[in-house]
Design a protein around this motif. Structure first.
Motif, short mmCIF file in Angstrom:
data_model
loop_
_atom_site.label_atom_id
_atom_site.label_comp_id
_atom_site.label_asym_id
_atom_site.label_seq_id
_atom_site.Cartn_x
_atom_site.Cartn_y
_atom_site.Cartn_z
N LYS A 1 3.53 2.07 1.80
CA LYS A 1 4.81 2.18 2.52
C LYS A 1 5.17 3.64 2.77
CE LYS A 1 9.73 1.02 1.97
NZ LYS A 1 10.75 0.40 1.08
N SER A 2 5.77 3.89 3.94
CA SER A 2 6.33 5.21 4.27
C SER A 2 5.31 6.33 4.13
CB SER A 2 7.57 5.49 3.40
OG SER A 2 8.57 4.55 3.63
N ASN A 3 4.16 6.14 4.79
CA ASN A 3 3.22 7.23 5.00
C ASN A 3 3.31 7.62 6.47
OD1 ASN A 3 0.92 7.88 2.68
ND2 ASN A 3 1.97 5.94 2.34
N ARG A 4 2.20 8.05 7.04
CA ARG A 4 2.15 8.38 8.48
C ARG A 4 0.97 7.65 9.12
NH1 ARG A 4 2.98 14.97 7.82
NH2 ARG A 4 5.02 14.88 6.77
N ILE A 5 0.69 6.48 8.61
CA ILE A 5 -0.51 5.76 9.01
C ILE A 5 -0.41 5.30 10.48
CG2 ILE A 5 -1.92 3.69 8.60
CD1 ILE A 5 -1.10 3.92 5.64
N GLU A 6 -1.43 5.68 11.25
CA GLU A 6 -1.54 5.27 12.65
C GLU A 6 -2.71 4.31 12.85
OE1 GLU A 6 -1.79 8.67 15.15
OE2 GLU A 6 0.15 9.49 14.53
#
Length: 432
Positions: free
Chosen positions: A90-95
Motif C-alpha cells: 500500500k502507498s508506494n509508487r507502483i506503476e
C-alpha cells in the motif's frame, strides 16, 4: 526489542516475526539469517525500492508487508516464496505489476494507493485469492481472468478510472463485499446539505475512536444557553483501502433516517484546516461492538471475543435491523460494501446501530447489474447470520435457530441471482 542493531548482532535469531522501520534504503541481508524460522516480515515505512534477487531464500515467509516505501514495480521475486499468503504494498509508487510478481499462492493482496494502470491476466491464477485491495490506482479495466478467482470474497476497486463494472462479477460465487465508488461509471448523487454547525460552537472533549477515514471525538455543542453532548467525525481526506472519504460522507447523508443508524445532526462548517466533518448523536455508553475486524488468519471473516454470547432476542433483533436497513439502502441504489459485525453496535436487549459508510457505493437501480449488486450484499448478510448463530447461548429456541439457519443458507447460495432481495428477507424475518 526489534531493530536493525538487534538483527545485526544476532539477538533476533529464531524469530518468527520481524518488523523494521528505520528509513531503510536497502534490504538488510541479515534477514536471511532468519530464513529457517521467519514467517512474518513487515518492512513498511522505509525507503526501499527493490528486493534482493535471492529474496526467495525466505522459504517459510507467509506474510510480507512493505507499505509506505518507494517501489515503482511490484517485485517479481515475490513469486519465489512458495508459502507467501498475504502481500501488502500500500502507498508506494507502483506503476507496473509484472506477470511473474503475482504469486499464485496469494490469498490476500493489497495494492491500495499506487499508480497502477493495468493488472496482468496472470492474477487469474490466484485460485486461493479471497481479498483483493486495489482502491486508489489508475485502473481503466480489470482482466477478465480475475473471474477465475472463485474464492474471491472482498474486492476494493474504488477511486480508479474504470469505465464499467465487469459483468463477470455475477459469476463469482463467494463475492460478498465490494466497493467501487469514485470510478468513471459510478455516479455520486447530489444530497441535501445538512444543517451547518460552526466548528467554534463545538468543544472537543476526548477521542472516541479512529478509523482509516477519520477521527471520532466526543464534544459539547453549545446553542444559546444549552449545551449538548454529541459525537464529531472529522474526515482525514486521504484515499483509504475502501475509497474516498468524501464519498463516505455523501453516503451517510444519503442513507437517510433509520432506527438502525446513528442520527446525523449536521455538517461541520469553518473547520480551521478546512476539513469535512459530521456531527451526530452520541451513542449511549451501554452499546458495544458486536465483533472485531478480520484477522490475518480469518482474512474476510470477523473474529469474536471468546466470551461473546448472544441471546435469542439479540440475534433476532440484530438480524431484523440490519436486513431492514440494507433494504432501505438498496432501495435508494446504495451498496454499503462493508456489512460486517465489526461495524455493528448492540446492547443487551438486541437494539442495533450500524455504521461506517467508507466502502459505500451508489449504483443505477435501473441497470442490469443492480440485482446482482444487491445479491452480493445479501451474501455478506448471510455470513453475518452465520456469525450470529455461532454466538448463540444455550437458551436460543431450536425453531428460531433453524429458521435463521435456513435464511442464512439461501443468502449464501453460490449463484448470486438465486439469492433473495433484502425486502424478501425482511418479510421472512417478520415471521420469526
Amino acid at each position: 526489542m526489534q531493530n536493525l542493531l538487534a538483527l545485526k548482532s544476532g539477538e533476533l535469531k529464531g524469530a518468527v516475526s520481524l518488523k523494521l522501520s528505520e528509513n531503510l534504503t536497502e534490504f538488510p541481508k541479515e534477514i536471511f539469517e532468519l530464513a529457517d524460522t521467519l514467517e512474518v516480515l513487515d518492512l513498511s515505512f522505509n525507503k526501499l525500492n527493490a528486493l534482493p534477487a535471492d529474496f526467495g531464500r525466505l522459504k517459510k515467509l507467509r506474510i510480507f508487508f512493505c507499505s509506505e516505501n518507494l517501489f515503482t514495480v511490484l517485485p517479481e521475486v515475490l513469486a519465489d516464496c512458495p508459502l507467501l499468503d498475504i502481500v501488502g504494498f500500500k502507498s508506494n509508487r507502483i506503476e507496473i505489476v509484472p506477470p511473474r510478481s503475482v504469486n499464485p499462492n496469494l490469498r490476500w493482496l493489497i495494492l491500495t494507493n499506487n499508480n497502477i494502470a493495468e493488472l496482468p491476466k496472470e492474477i487469474g491464477h490466484c485460485s486461493r485469492m479471497q481479498k483483493l485491495m486495489l482502491s486508489g490506482n489508475r485502473l481503466s479495466a480489470l482482466p477478465e481472468e480475475l473471474s477465475n478467482c472463485r474464492n474471491l470474497a472482498l474486492l476494493r476497486i474504488s477511486a480508479n478510472k474504470l469505465q464499467e463494472l465487469p459483468q463477470w462479477i455475477a459469476q463469482l460465487p463467494k463475492l460478498s463485499w465490494i466497493a467501487f465508488s469514485g470510478n468513471n461509471f459510478s455516479k455520486t448523487p447530489v444530497v441535501e446539505t445538512l444543517p451547518l454547525i460552526n466548528w467554534h460552537d463545538l468543544e472537543i472533549s476526548h477521542l472516541l475512536g479512529e478509523g482509516a477515514s477519520g477521527i471520532i471525538s466526543k464534544a459539547n455543542r453549545t446553542i444559546g444557553d444549552e449545551t449538548r453532548e454529541v459525537a464529531v467525525k472529522i474526515f482525514k481526506g486521504n484515499v483509504t483501502s475502501d475509497g474516498l472519504p468524501e464519498d463516505e460522507m455523501t453516503a451517510y447523508i444519503a442513507a437517510g433516517y433509520h432506527p438502525g443508524l446513528v442520527n446525523l445532526i449536521g455538517q461541520i462548517a469553518l473547520h480551521p484546516e478546512d476539513k469535512k466533518g459530521l456531527v451526530m448523536d452520541l451513542i449511549p455508553h451501554y452499546f458495544y461492538n458486536l465483533g472485531l475486524p478480520p484477522s490475518l488468519e480469518s482474512c474476510t471473516r470477523d473474529v469474536f471475543s471468546p466470551e461473546r454470547k448472544l441471546s435469542e432476542k439479540q440475534i433476532t433483533g440484530i438480524a431484523k435491523t440490519i436486513a431492514s436497513l440494507a433494504a432501505q439502502l438498496h432501495e435508494a441504489g446504495m451498496m454499503h460494501g462493508d456489512l460486517y459485525a465489526h461495524n455493528t453496535l448492540i446492547d443487551d436487549e438486541g437494539h442495533t446501530l450500524f455504521g461506517d459508510f467508507g466502502a459505500a457505493s451508489f449504483y443505477d437501480k435501473t441497470a442490469e447489474a443492480a440485482a446482482v449488486l444487491e445479491r452480493i450484499e445479501v451474501s455478506a448478510y448471510g455470513y453475518l447470520l452465520d456469525d450470529l448463530l455461532s454466538l448463540k447461548d444455550e437458551a436460543v429456541n431450536d425453531d428460531v435457530y433453524k429458521a435463521i439457519s435456513e435464511i442464512r443458507d439461501i443468502c449464501l447460495n453460490p449463484v448470486p441471482l438465486e439469492r433473495p432481495a433484502f425486502q424478501e428477507l425482511v418479510d421472512q424475518l417478520v415471521k420469526i
